[in-house]
Design a protein around this motif. Sequence first.
Motif, short mmCIF file in Angstrom:
data_model
loop_
_atom_site.label_atom_id
_atom_site.label_comp_id
_atom_site.label_asym_id
_atom_site.label_seq_id
_atom_site.Cartn_x
_atom_site.Cartn_y
_atom_site.Cartn_z
N ASN A 27 0.82 -1.21 0.00
CA ASN A 27 0.00 0.00 0.00
C ASN A 27 0.85 1.27 0.00
O ASN A 27 0.48 2.27 -0.62
N THR A 28 2.00 1.22 0.68
CA THR A 28 2.91 2.37 0.64
C THR A 28 3.45 2.57 -0.77
O THR A 28 3.61 3.71 -1.23
N THR A 29 3.72 1.48 -1.47
CA THR A 29 4.20 1.57 -2.85
C THR A 29 3.17 2.22 -3.75
O THR A 29 3.51 3.09 -4.58
N ILE A 30 1.91 1.83 -3.61
CA ILE A 30 0.85 2.43 -4.44
C ILE A 30 0.73 3.92 -4.16
O ILE A 30 0.63 4.73 -5.09
N ILE A 31 0.75 4.30 -2.90
CA ILE A 31 0.64 5.72 -2.54
C ILE A 31 1.80 6.50 -3.13
O ILE A 31 1.62 7.58 -3.73
N THR A 32 3.01 5.97 -3.00
CA THR A 32 4.20 6.66 -3.50
C THR A 32 4.18 6.79 -5.01
O THR A 32 4.44 7.87 -5.56
N LEU A 33 3.88 5.70 -5.71
CA LEU A 33 3.85 5.73 -7.17
C LEU A 33 2.79 6.68 -7.69
O LEU A 33 3.03 7.44 -8.64
N SER A 34 1.59 6.64 -7.09
CA SER A 34 0.50 7.49 -7.58
C SER A 34 0.78 8.97 -7.34
O SER A 34 0.21 9.82 -8.02
N LEU A 35 1.66 9.29 -6.39
CA LEU A 35 2.03 10.68 -6.14
C LEU A 35 3.18 11.12 -7.04
O LEU A 35 3.21 12.28 -7.50
N LEU A 36 4.13 10.21 -7.32
CA LEU A 36 5.32 10.58 -8.07
C LEU A 36 5.12 10.59 -9.58
O LEU A 36 5.70 11.43 -10.27
N GLU A 37 4.30 9.67 -10.09
CA GLU A 37 4.18 9.51 -11.53
C GLU A 37 2.98 10.28 -12.10
O GLU A 37 1.84 10.00 -11.75
N PRO A 38 3.23 11.22 -13.01
CA PRO A 38 2.13 11.99 -13.62
C PRO A 38 1.10 11.13 -14.35
O PRO A 38 -0.08 11.46 -14.38
N GLN A 39 1.56 10.00 -14.93
CA GLN A 39 0.63 9.15 -15.67
C GLN A 39 -0.40 8.48 -14.76
O GLN A 39 -1.43 7.98 -15.23
N LEU A 40 -0.13 8.49 -13.46
CA LEU A 40 -1.07 7.91 -12.50
C LEU A 40 -1.90 8.98 -11.80
O LEU A 40 -2.60 8.69 -10.84
#
Length: 312
Positions: free
Chosen positions: A42-55
Amino acid sequence: MGRFNTSFREGFILMGFSDWSQLEPILFVFISVFYSLTIFGNTTIITLSLLEPQLHTPMYFFLRHLSFLDLCYTTSTVPQLLINLHGLDRTISYEGCVVQLFSSLALGSTECVLLAVMAFDRYAAVCHPLHYAAIMHPCRCQTLAIASWIGGCMNSLVQTGLMMAMPLCGLHLLNHFFCEMTVLLKLACEDTEGTETKMFVARVIILVVPAVLILGSYVYIVQTVLKVRSVAGRRKAFGTCGSHLLVVSLFYGSAIYTYLQPVHSYSESEGKFVALFYTIVTPMLNPLIYTLRNKDVKGAVRKVLGRGRYSV
């Protein structure tokens, strides 16, 4: 006999899985692993969705909220359970029990509403693709997310307030691994029919209504997908929506079993294992279910790892 906020001020003893003491070491290992995976996923999803514009889309905006909910929900119960299983301390203070009761109900109720909101997002994406950007405007997404949190907290406030007003008596033993509403109600010294009726109405609103809305949205989604001529298009749509529907089935199935049956017919032994499912297993599976076959997330992971490698 006394009120919940007076005679039980010294706290409670959580029996946990002491009835199956031989299973406690095994449960400790498995739950520790599941909890670690829950935090990581869940931490990975939160981090990726914040860092990546495509998400930066409505789907991942709500998924970020779901991941944060799962992190908070498991953390409200699992650390206490691990301490319990290790045999260090099986007690919980009155204040801790109230906080745990309120937080677990609030977070679980919020997830009920949020899953319905995510179903509406999928309905808009599949059934009205040309108007999707207008329907799921960022301001509307924020409003729906805030409404989910407010609705969950209000439901918890009502049910926790009703529980704290009940007179309790007997031993300070809770045959569970956390302060579960159904177990606390069994300590009531008076007839709980009136309180149970009020709680049942609140649970129907927070459980059944969202579930019906979710099923209704998927009826329209299936009808729309079946009209798509492209086999690849149908497969993609069913794959995206199927993951959400699987999460809904796992979460609502266990929640409905626990909260929509009369207290007198509730089995504490079975209830503990069902509670393990919706407090530990489902939050751990959510990241896998949503991202295992998701090309956007896989691409985001490769980009983040690539940037990290080049920065080194």
